[in-house]
Design an enzyme around this catalytic site. Structure first.
Site, short mmCIF file in Angstrom:
data_model
loop_
_atom_site.label_atom_id
_atom_site.label_comp_id
_atom_site.label_asym_id
_atom_site.label_seq_id
_atom_site.Cartn_x
_atom_site.Cartn_y
_atom_site.Cartn_z
CE LYS A 281 0.00 -6.07 -0.54
NZ LYS A 281 0.88 -7.17 -0.98
CG HIS B 65 10.48 -9.39 -0.33
ND1 HIS B 65 9.24 -9.39 0.25
CD2 HIS B 65 10.42 -8.48 -1.33
CE1 HIS B 65 8.47 -8.52 -0.38
NE2 HIS B 65 9.16 -7.96 -1.34
CD GLU C 299 -0.77 -10.16 0.11
OE1 GLU C 299 -0.46 -9.09 -0.43
OE2 GLU C 299 0.06 -10.90 0.66
CE LYS D 204 -1.62 -4.05 -6.92
NZ LYS D 204 -0.33 -3.65 -6.40
NE ARG E 160 -2.98 -6.20 -2.93
CZ ARG E 160 -3.13 -4.93 -2.68
NH1 ARG E 160 -4.25 -4.50 -2.13
NH2 ARG E 160 -2.19 -4.05 -2.97
CG ASN F 280 2.82 -11.20 -2.59
OD1 ASN F 280 3.08 -10.03 -2.87
ND2 ASN F 280 1.99 -11.53 -1.62
CG HIS G 16 10.75 -4.73 -5.71
ND1 HIS G 16 10.71 -5.61 -4.65
CD2 HIS G 16 9.52 -4.80 -6.30
CE1 HIS G 16 9.52 -6.18 -4.60
NE2 HIS G 16 8.78 -5.71 -5.59
CG HIS H 289 6.99 -10.21 -4.83
ND1 HIS H 289 6.71 -10.51 -6.15
CD2 HIS H 289 6.90 -8.85 -4.74
CE1 HIS H 289 6.46 -9.39 -6.81
NE2 HIS H 289 6.57 -8.37 -5.98
CD GLU I 264 6.58 -6.15 -9.60
OE1 GLU I 264 5.64 -6.96 -9.62
OE2 GLU I 264 7.33 -6.02 -8.60
NE ARG J 25 -6.41 9.19 16.28
CZ ARG J 25 -6.42 10.29 17.00
NH1 ARG J 25 -6.92 11.40 16.50
NH2 ARG J 25 -5.95 10.29 18.23
P1 NAD Z 1 12.08 3.89 -6.91
O1 NAD Z 1 10.91 4.55 -6.37
O2 NAD Z 1 13.29 3.78 -6.07
O3 NAD Z 1 12.49 4.60 -8.27
C1 NAD Z 1 13.60 4.14 -8.98
C2 NAD Z 1 14.60 5.27 -9.30
O4 NAD Z 1 14.13 5.99 -10.43
C3 NAD Z 1 14.79 6.27 -8.20
O5 NAD Z 1 16.12 6.69 -8.21
C4 NAD Z 1 13.87 7.39 -8.62
O6 NAD Z 1 14.23 8.63 -8.06
C5 NAD Z 1 14.05 7.38 -10.10
N1 NAD Z 1 12.94 7.88 -10.88
C6 NAD Z 1 11.62 7.71 -10.63
N2 NAD Z 1 10.91 8.17 -11.66
C7 NAD Z 1 11.76 8.69 -12.54
C8 NAD Z 1 11.62 9.31 -13.80
N3 NAD Z 1 10.42 9.44 -14.38
N4 NAD Z 1 12.72 9.74 -14.44
C9 NAD Z 1 13.95 9.55 -13.89
N5 NAD Z 1 14.16 8.94 -12.71
C10 NAD Z 1 13.07 8.52 -12.06
O7 NAD Z 1 11.76 2.38 -7.39
P2 NAD Z 1 10.45 1.68 -7.97
O8 NAD Z 1 10.96 0.53 -8.72
O9 NAD Z 1 9.53 2.62 -8.61
O10 NAD Z 1 9.73 1.16 -6.66
C11 NAD Z 1 10.31 0.18 -5.82
C12 NAD Z 1 9.62 0.26 -4.50
O11 NAD Z 1 8.24 -0.03 -4.67
C13 NAD Z 1 10.14 -0.74 -3.48
O12 NAD Z 1 10.32 -0.07 -2.27
C14 NAD Z 1 9.03 -1.77 -3.36
O13 NAD Z 1 8.97 -2.33 -2.08
C15 NAD Z 1 7.83 -0.92 -3.64
N6 NAD Z 1 6.69 -1.68 -4.16
C16 NAD Z 1 5.50 -1.48 -3.57
C17 NAD Z 1 4.39 -2.13 -4.05
C18 NAD Z 1 3.05 -1.85 -3.45
O14 NAD Z 1 2.08 -2.54 -3.78
N7 NAD Z 1 2.92 -0.84 -2.64
C19 NAD Z 1 4.49 -3.02 -5.12
C20 NAD Z 1 5.74 -3.20 -5.69
C21 NAD Z 1 6.84 -2.52 -5.20
N1 GLY Z 2 2.54 -5.75 -5.19
C1 GLY Z 2 1.68 -6.71 -4.63
C2 GLY Z 2 0.37 -6.16 -4.16
O1 GLY Z 2 0.07 -5.02 -4.35
O2 GLY Z 2 -0.38 -6.86 -3.56
#
Ligand code: NAD
Ligand code: GLY
Length: 361
Positions: free
Chosen positions: A142, A251, A236, A226, A240, A244, A264, A247, A184, A120
């Site tokens: 998030k 998506h 949101e 942010k 917030r 998006n 992404h 987005h 971003e 939890r």
């Molecule tokens: P990711 O986590 O897939 O990383 C991209 C690639 O780079 C992967 O292969 C990873 O293993 C590699 N990598 C990471 N760090 C590295 C480093 N320092 N050196 C070498 N390789 C490295 O992708 P991302 O772009 O970081 O994240 C995308 C994800 O984030 C999506 O799932 C998206 O939905 C999510 N997201 C979430 C939020 C949120 O607010 N929570 C906001 C935006 C995106």
């Molecule tokens: N990436 C959008 C948010 O965190 O709200």
């Protein structure tokens, strides 16, 4: 070192940003670490950074273990989440255990959701290693996994204890991933800060070669924007949603092309261009404004046109989007560059006009 604070109704936590952050005296971070630490990472990042962060946490005399997951957006699902729960159970993790998300947004979102749900809720720390995760996903709480019918559909708002951003990790990040993060970065300028847009236009070349001072300024600026937004609207319900920008389109592209095939950030870059076109159709932006955005995205080595898709596919994917409100699609559009607004009375005809050059039957 830059330090920022995120303040939500239930929680307050710091974001630390620096090159060589890991070299800072351990006592700076001691208050965020429990008696047990479980580092969650993937099989790409672990060979690069696991041992140094293991040693870092051992300074606090805590028991350190790790869970290494397969790498990729396609593994951001319930099955992989179960691997985290399995590892936590095997390591006898309890409520005093701190989970550490060491990786990009995929690891951060999954480890965060595991932290929100295991027993939890247990504490967790974000150590984002991609540009995208440093400026966006690690901040704001998030957390989520994907469902076959929609991205990030299963999740929770769950804030970390701290975010530790070591900019050195970007030196090993593939160029394409860095560019995805730049989408971003550019998003923040478009939605809320015209001066930052001008600054980015002047400094984009320095950013693209990872000039450290420029990078630190850019990441800090995004995190500050942010943190301010999340502090006002954690869940949101209002401002917030402006984060998006692009987005809803993004998506749909990601889902149509298969998760992970378009990054992404790449989809967000195209989504922002489409949001600019939509804003033109509504009468807010001029073609010159859109051109300015396209030029900046191109300098960041990002795509600016979507894949050819049928209109029905766009509608179908968008209808599964979380940004549906009272059955209506919501879009973030730009009243002008640096000023975004949420709008939910976009007709199907306007959407078709926006997408017209990119539609197949
Ligand atoms: P990711 O986590 O897939 O990383 C991209 C690639 O780079 C992967 O292969 C990873 O293993 C590699 N990598 C990471 N760090 C590295 C480093 N320092 N050196 C070498 N390789 C490295 O992708 P991302 O772009 O970081 O994240 C995308 C994800 O984030 C999506 O799932 C998206 O939905 C999510 N997201 C979430 C939020 C949120 O607010 N929570 C906001 C935006 C995106
Ligand atoms: N990436 C959008 C948010 O965190 O709200």
């Amino acid at each position: 070192m830059y330090t920022l604070t995120v303040t939500t109704p239930s929680h307050q936590y710091p974001i630390f940003i620096d090159t060589d952050l890991i070299q800072h005296p351990a006592k700076t971070f001691a208050s965020f670490v429990g008696k047990k630490v479980v580092i969650i990472s993937n099989d790409t990042i672990a060979p690069l950074y696991l041992s140094c962060w293991q040693n870092f946490f051992k300074q606090f005399n805590c028991e350190v273990s790790n869970i290494i997951l397969p790498d990729g957006e396609k593994y951001k699902n319930g099955q992989t989440l179960n691997l985290i729960y399995d590892g936590l159970m095997q390591n006898r993790a309890d409520r005093q255990t701190t989970l550490i998300a060491l990786g990009g947004g995929v690891i951060g979102d999954m480890a965060g959701f595991a932290a929100a749900t295991y027993q939890r809720g247990v504490p967790f720390i974000q150590i984002p290693t991609t540009l995208l995760s440093q400026v966006d996903s690690s901040v704001g709480g998030k957390t989520a996994i994907n469902h076959p019918l929609g991205k990030n559909m299963i999740g929770a708002f769950y804030q970390p204890q701290a975010v530790l951003i070591d900019l050195n990790t970007l030196s090993t990040l593939p160029q394409r991933e860095f560019s995805a993060g730049m989408a971003e970065v550019i998003k923040y300028a478009l939605l809320g800060d015209i001066e930052y847009l001008s600054w980015l236009e002047k400094n984009i070349e320095h950013l693209m070669v990872l000039d450290q001072a420029t990078l630190a300024y850019a990441v800090h600026h995004c995190c500050r924007m942010k943190a301010d937004i999340v502090s006002i609207d954690e869940k949101e319900n209002g401002i917030r949603a402006l984060l998006n920008l692009g987005h809803t389109f993004a998506h749909a592209i990601e889902a149509e092309m298969g998760y992970g095939n378009w990054l992404h950030g790449e989809a967000v870059a195209v989504g922002m261009v489409l949001a600019c076109h939509l804003s033109e159709i509504i009468g807010y932006l001029t073609p010159d404004d859109t051109e300015r955005v396209v030029n900046l995205l191109k300098k960041a080595k990002l795509p600016t046109t979507p894949p050819m898709m049928p209109f029905d596919a766009w509608l179908n994917h968008m209808s599964h989007d979380k940004k549906i409100h009272d059955g209506k699609l919501r879009f973030v559009i730009l009243e002008k560059l640096g000023q975004a607004k949420l709008i939910d009375n976009i007709s199907s005809d306007m959407l078709k006009e926006t997408l017209a050059p990119f539609l197949v039957c």
